[in-house]
Write an enzyme that holds these catalytic residues in place. Structure first.
Site, PDB file in Angstrom:
ATOM      1  N   TYR A  56       8.777  -0.002  -0.106  1.00 27.20           N
ATOM      2  CA  TYR A  56       9.285   1.023  -1.028  1.00 27.20           C
ATOM      3  C   TYR A  56      10.739   1.379  -0.749  1.00 27.20           C
ATOM      4  CZ  TYR A  56       4.758   1.298  -3.186  1.00 27.20           C
ATOM      5  OH  TYR A  56       3.635   0.956  -3.889  1.00 27.20           O
ATOM      6  N   GLN A  91       4.387   4.573 -16.420  1.00 29.24           N
ATOM      7  CA  GLN A  91       3.702   4.061 -15.235  1.00 29.24           C
ATOM      8  C   GLN A  91       4.756   3.658 -14.197  1.00 29.24           C
ATOM      9  OE1 GLN A  91       0.136   1.338 -16.528  1.00 29.24           O
ATOM     10  NE2 GLN A  91       1.708   1.207 -18.104  1.00 29.24           N
ATOM     11  N   HIS A 109       2.384   7.656 -12.224  1.00 30.53           N
ATOM     12  CA  HIS A 109       2.169   6.953 -10.957  1.00 30.53           C
ATOM     13  C   HIS A 109       3.207   7.324  -9.910  1.00 30.53           C
ATOM     14  CE1 HIS A 109      -0.319   3.618 -13.147  1.00 30.53           C
ATOM     15  NE2 HIS A 109      -1.003   4.718 -12.926  1.00 30.53           N
ATOM     16  N   GLY A 175       5.919  -2.370 -23.085  1.00 30.47           N
ATOM     17  CA  GLY A 175       6.189  -3.114 -21.855  1.00 30.47           C
ATOM     18  C   GLY A 175       5.150  -2.950 -20.770  1.00 30.47           C
ATOM     19  N   THR A 176       3.865  -3.012 -21.153  1.00 30.50           N
ATOM     20  CA  THR A 176       2.831  -2.942 -20.127  1.00 30.50           C
ATOM     21  C   THR A 176       1.744  -3.960 -20.424  1.00 30.50           C
ATOM     22  OG1 THR A 176       1.239  -1.511 -18.968  1.00 30.50           O
ATOM     23  CG2 THR A 176       1.663  -1.017 -21.291  1.00 30.50           C
ATOM     24  N   ALA A 219      11.995  -5.458 -25.200  1.00 33.68           N
ATOM     25  CA  ALA A 219      12.053  -4.013 -25.462  1.00 33.68           C
ATOM     26  C   ALA A 219      13.452  -3.583 -25.912  1.00 33.68           C
ATOM     27  CB  ALA A 219      11.658  -3.253 -24.199  1.00 33.68           C
TER      28      ALA A 219
HETATM   29  C1  BV8 Z   1      -7.710   5.528 -10.489  1.00 30.12           C
HETATM   30  C2  BV8 Z   1       2.554   2.645  -8.622  1.00 30.12           C
HETATM   31  C3  BV8 Z   1      -9.464   7.150 -10.513  1.00 30.12           C
HETATM   32  C4  BV8 Z   1       2.865   2.013  -7.327  1.00 30.12           C
HETATM   33  C5  BV8 Z   1       0.721   1.411  -9.655  1.00 30.12           C
HETATM   34  C6  BV8 Z   1     -12.325  -2.114 -12.213  1.00 30.12           C
HETATM   35  C7  BV8 Z   1     -12.226  -1.878 -13.575  1.00 30.12           C
HETATM   36  C8  BV8 Z   1     -11.389  -0.897 -14.085  1.00 30.12           C
HETATM   37  C9  BV8 Z   1     -10.617  -0.126 -13.223  1.00 30.12           C
HETATM   38  C10 BV8 Z   1     -10.707  -0.365 -11.878  1.00 30.12           C
HETATM   39  C11 BV8 Z   1     -11.539  -1.350 -11.357  1.00 30.12           C
HETATM   40  N1  BV8 Z   1     -11.398  -1.337 -10.007  1.00 30.12           N
HETATM   41  C12 BV8 Z   1     -10.502  -0.386  -9.671  1.00 30.12           C
HETATM   42  C13 BV8 Z   1     -10.084   0.215 -10.779  1.00 30.12           C
HETATM   43  C14 BV8 Z   1      -9.102   1.316 -10.883  1.00 30.12           C
HETATM   44  C15 BV8 Z   1      -7.699   0.803 -10.655  1.00 30.12           C
HETATM   45  C16 BV8 Z   1      -7.381  -0.343 -11.582  1.00 30.12           C
HETATM   46  O1  BV8 Z   1      -7.134  -0.156 -12.767  1.00 30.12           O
HETATM   47  N2  BV8 Z   1      -7.395  -1.577 -11.035  1.00 30.12           N
HETATM   48  C17 BV8 Z   1      -7.092  -2.733 -11.861  1.00 30.12           C
HETATM   49  C18 BV8 Z   1      -6.320  -3.749 -11.026  1.00 30.12           C
HETATM   50  C19 BV8 Z   1      -8.393  -3.292 -12.401  1.00 30.12           C
HETATM   51  N3  BV8 Z   1      -6.829   1.930 -10.978  1.00 30.12           N
HETATM   52  C20 BV8 Z   1      -6.534   2.839 -10.029  1.00 30.12           C
HETATM   53  O2  BV8 Z   1      -6.890   2.746  -8.874  1.00 30.12           O
HETATM   54  C21 BV8 Z   1      -5.765   4.051 -10.520  1.00 30.12           C
HETATM   55  N4  BV8 Z   1      -6.461   5.247 -10.074  1.00 30.12           N
HETATM   56  O3  BV8 Z   1      -8.363   4.771 -11.198  1.00 30.12           O
HETATM   57  O4  BV8 Z   1      -8.189   6.744 -10.017  1.00 30.12           O
HETATM   58  C22 BV8 Z   1      -9.267   7.832 -11.816  1.00 30.12           C
HETATM   59  C23 BV8 Z   1      -9.735   7.238 -13.000  1.00 30.12           C
HETATM   60  C24 BV8 Z   1      -9.548   7.909 -14.210  1.00 30.12           C
HETATM   61  C25 BV8 Z   1      -8.923   9.131 -14.252  1.00 30.12           C
HETATM   62  C26 BV8 Z   1      -8.458   9.678 -13.063  1.00 30.12           C
HETATM   63  C27 BV8 Z   1      -8.611   9.031 -11.839  1.00 30.12           C
HETATM   64  C28 BV8 Z   1      -4.367   4.105  -9.950  1.00 30.12           C
HETATM   65  C29 BV8 Z   1      -3.590   2.902 -10.406  1.00 30.12           C
HETATM   66  C30 BV8 Z   1      -2.118   3.096 -10.056  1.00 30.12           C
HETATM   67  C31 BV8 Z   1      -1.629   1.979  -9.159  1.00 30.12           C
HETATM   68  N5  BV8 Z   1      -0.162   2.118  -9.004  1.00 30.12           N
HETATM   69  N6  BV8 Z   1       2.037   1.614  -9.540  1.00 30.12           N
HETATM   70  C32 BV8 Z   1       4.007   1.047  -7.450  1.00 30.12           C
HETATM   71  O5  BV8 Z   1       4.678   0.981  -8.499  1.00 30.12           O
HETATM   72  O6  BV8 Z   1       4.244   0.349  -6.449  1.00 30.12           O
HETATM   73  S1  BV8 Z   1       0.181   0.201 -10.706  1.00 30.12           S
HETATM   74  C33 BV8 Z   1       1.481  -0.672 -11.389  1.00 30.12           C
HETATM   75  O7  BV8 Z   1       0.921  -1.796 -12.086  1.00 30.12           O
HETATM   76  C34 BV8 Z   1       2.201   0.062 -12.504  1.00 30.12           C
HETATM   77  O8  BV8 Z   1       2.397   1.416 -12.209  1.00 30.12           O
HETATM   78  C35 BV8 Z   1       1.358  -0.146 -13.725  1.00 30.12           C
HETATM   79  O9  BV8 Z   1       0.437   0.897 -13.900  1.00 30.12           O
HETATM   80  C36 BV8 Z   1       0.546  -1.340 -13.377  1.00 30.12           C
HETATM   81  C37 BV8 Z   1       0.661  -2.395 -14.434  1.00 30.12           C
HETATM   82  O10 BV8 Z   1       1.967  -2.815 -14.418  1.00 30.12           O
HETATM   83  P1  BV8 Z   1       2.798  -2.931 -15.792  1.00 30.12           P
HETATM   84  O11 BV8 Z   1       3.707  -1.768 -15.867  1.00 30.12           O
HETATM   85  O12 BV8 Z   1       1.902  -3.170 -16.972  1.00 30.12           O
HETATM   86  O13 BV8 Z   1       3.602  -4.231 -15.454  1.00 30.12           O
HETATM   87  P2  BV8 Z   1       3.077  -5.728 -15.529  1.00 30.12           P
HETATM   88  O14 BV8 Z   1       3.988  -6.567 -14.713  1.00 30.12           O
HETATM   89  O15 BV8 Z   1       1.594  -5.787 -15.278  1.00 30.12           O
HETATM   90  O16 BV8 Z   1       3.274  -6.086 -17.070  1.00 30.12           O
HETATM   91  C38 BV8 Z   1       4.594  -6.052 -17.602  1.00 30.12           C
HETATM   92  C39 BV8 Z   1       4.450  -6.208 -19.088  1.00 30.12           C
HETATM   93  O17 BV8 Z   1       5.729  -6.105 -19.677  1.00 30.12           O
HETATM   94  C40 BV8 Z   1       3.886  -7.572 -19.485  1.00 30.12           C
HETATM   95  O18 BV8 Z   1       2.908  -7.382 -20.493  1.00 30.12           O
HETATM   96  C41 BV8 Z   1       5.108  -8.303 -20.050  1.00 30.12           C
HETATM   97  O19 BV8 Z   1       4.754  -9.153 -21.130  1.00 30.12           O
HETATM   98  C42 BV8 Z   1       5.955  -7.181 -20.553  1.00 30.12           C
HETATM   99  N7  BV8 Z   1       7.393  -7.465 -20.529  1.00 30.12           N
HETATM  100  C43 BV8 Z   1       8.093  -8.190 -19.604  1.00 30.12           C
HETATM  101  N8  BV8 Z   1       9.398  -8.207 -19.954  1.00 30.12           N
HETATM  102  C44 BV8 Z   1       9.516  -7.463 -21.090  1.00 30.12           C
HETATM  103  C45 BV8 Z   1       8.246  -6.990 -21.457  1.00 30.12           C
HETATM  104  N9  BV8 Z   1       8.027  -6.243 -22.549  1.00 30.12           N
HETATM  105  C46 BV8 Z   1       9.117  -5.937 -23.309  1.00 30.12           C
HETATM  106  N10 BV8 Z   1      10.365  -6.361 -23.021  1.00 30.12           N
HETATM  107  C47 BV8 Z   1      10.607  -7.112 -21.926  1.00 30.12           C
HETATM  108  N11 BV8 Z   1      11.861  -7.531 -21.671  1.00 30.12           N
END
Ligand code: BV8
Length: 235
Positions: A56, A91, A109, A175-176, A219
């Site tokens: 970080y 996020q 987040h 962008g997510t 974006a």
């Molecule tokens: C929680 C901070 C309880 C840290 C982050 C099984 C099923 C369902 C859920 C779960 C499961 N097992 C566990 C879970 C829960 C878990 C989860 O979802 N796991 C996933 C892997 C299955 N979630 C949690 O633990 C969360 N807490 O559930 O608590 C609760 C539930 C409900 C209500 C209250 C409490 C906590 C999750 C937070 C984790 N922390 N970040 C850090 O940054 O280091 S996660 C991190 O990745 C981000 O914050 C973001 O949330 C996540 C996804 O990232 P994205 O932002 O989408 O980025 P990514 O690279 O994935 O995608 C980029 C996108 O942009 C792509 O689509 C791409 O095409 C596009 N793009 C690229 N370039 C461009 C573009 N678009 C436009 N223009 C461009 N130029």
């Protein structure tokens, strides 16, 4: 366009990609360089705090070398000029929305530029490294951790977000990948409330099929065009 009075926007790493901040899932992205379990979970932090603090610290330091792009500026323009309500939920833990001119940003987040004290639980603005165990600005204990929400931890302000989703007319996801919950489920909450749903993304996300409309492209092109459209077609 039907009367739009309340908009909820969710942004992800894709809105900051063109500013030079790695996304999580692209080839060579953040999670490719590190295992999620090692750097973005409380267990990983307990196992190897230096690895996590260093990860970080590197991301916080990198903020000095990037700048907001036209997508961030366009959302700030929308917040300034739109006659109704706009809730901007991100996020992302970077500060590009704020540096792009947005006043209210809900970091569900957490933020790189915030420190959380494990001793007194204070959250303080933070810009320096944590690897050298600096004292907490409030209680002076050398117990700071990044104020970001790791996997398994409760995101911030969920009540406020769900309340806004239940009453919005339009939900826009920008962008997510739609891979992480609860953020990935917001589109369903909005649909349930009768809102229109729009996705602006470089490629189809895991949840694209849940949106009324999905526009594909960078974006920095899609967001300014969409903001112009909203501001010129709603009274
Ligand atoms: C929680 C901070 C309880 C840290 C982050 C099984 C099923 C369902 C859920 C779960 C499961 N097992 C566990 C879970 C829960 C878990 C989860 O979802 N796991 C996933 C892997 C299955 N979630 C949690 O633990 C969360 N807490 O559930 O608590 C609760 C539930 C409900 C209500 C209250 C409490 C906590 C999750 C937070 C984790 N922390 N970040 C850090 O940054 O280091 S996660 C991190 O990745 C981000 O914050 C973001 O949330 C996540 C996804 O990232 P994205 O932002 O989408 O980025 P990514 O690279 O994935 O995608 C980029 C996108 O942009 C792509 O689509 C791409 O095409 C596009 N793009 C690229 N370039 C461009 C573009 N678009 C436009 N223009 C461009 N130029």
């Amino acid at each position: 366009m039907t009367q739009i009075k309340r908009i909820v926007i969710l942004t992800g790493a894709g809105i900051s990609a063109e500013s030079g901040i790695d996304t999580f899932r692209a080839a060579g992205g953040l999670w490719e360089q590190h295992r999620v379990e090692d750097v973005a979970t409380p267990e990983g932090f307990a196992r190897n705090p230096d690895l996590v603090l260093g990860f970080y610290d590197m991301r916080r330091a990198a903020l000095a070398h990037v700048a907001p792009n036209p997508a961030h500026a366009a959302l700030a323009r929308l917040q300034g000029e739109f006659a109704g309500d706009v809730l901007l939920v991100t996020q992302n833990v970077d500060d590009l929305h704020e540096r792009g001119g947005s006043r209210q940003v809900l970091h569900m987040h957490g933020e790189l530029k915030s420190a959380l004290c494990l001793a007194c639980e204070a959250r303080s603005p933070w810009h320096a490294p944590m690897l050298d165990r600096p004292p907490c600005p409030v209680c002076a204990a050398p117990s700071l951790r990044p104020d970001v929400v790791w996997f398994g931890e409760m995101p911030y302000e969920m009540g406020r977000i769900y309340q806004a989703l239940e009453t919005c007319d339009l939900f826009v996801s920008i962008g997510t990948s739609g891979a992480v919950y609860p953020a990935a489920g917001f589109v369903e909450e909005a649909r349930r409330a009768g809102a229109r749903t729009l996705e602006l993304n470089l490629e189809p996300s895991e949840g694209s099929h849940r949106f009324d409309e999905s526009r594909l492209g960078p974006a920095s092109v899609l967001v300014p065009a969409w903001v112009e459209e909203v501001l010129t077609t709603t009274s």
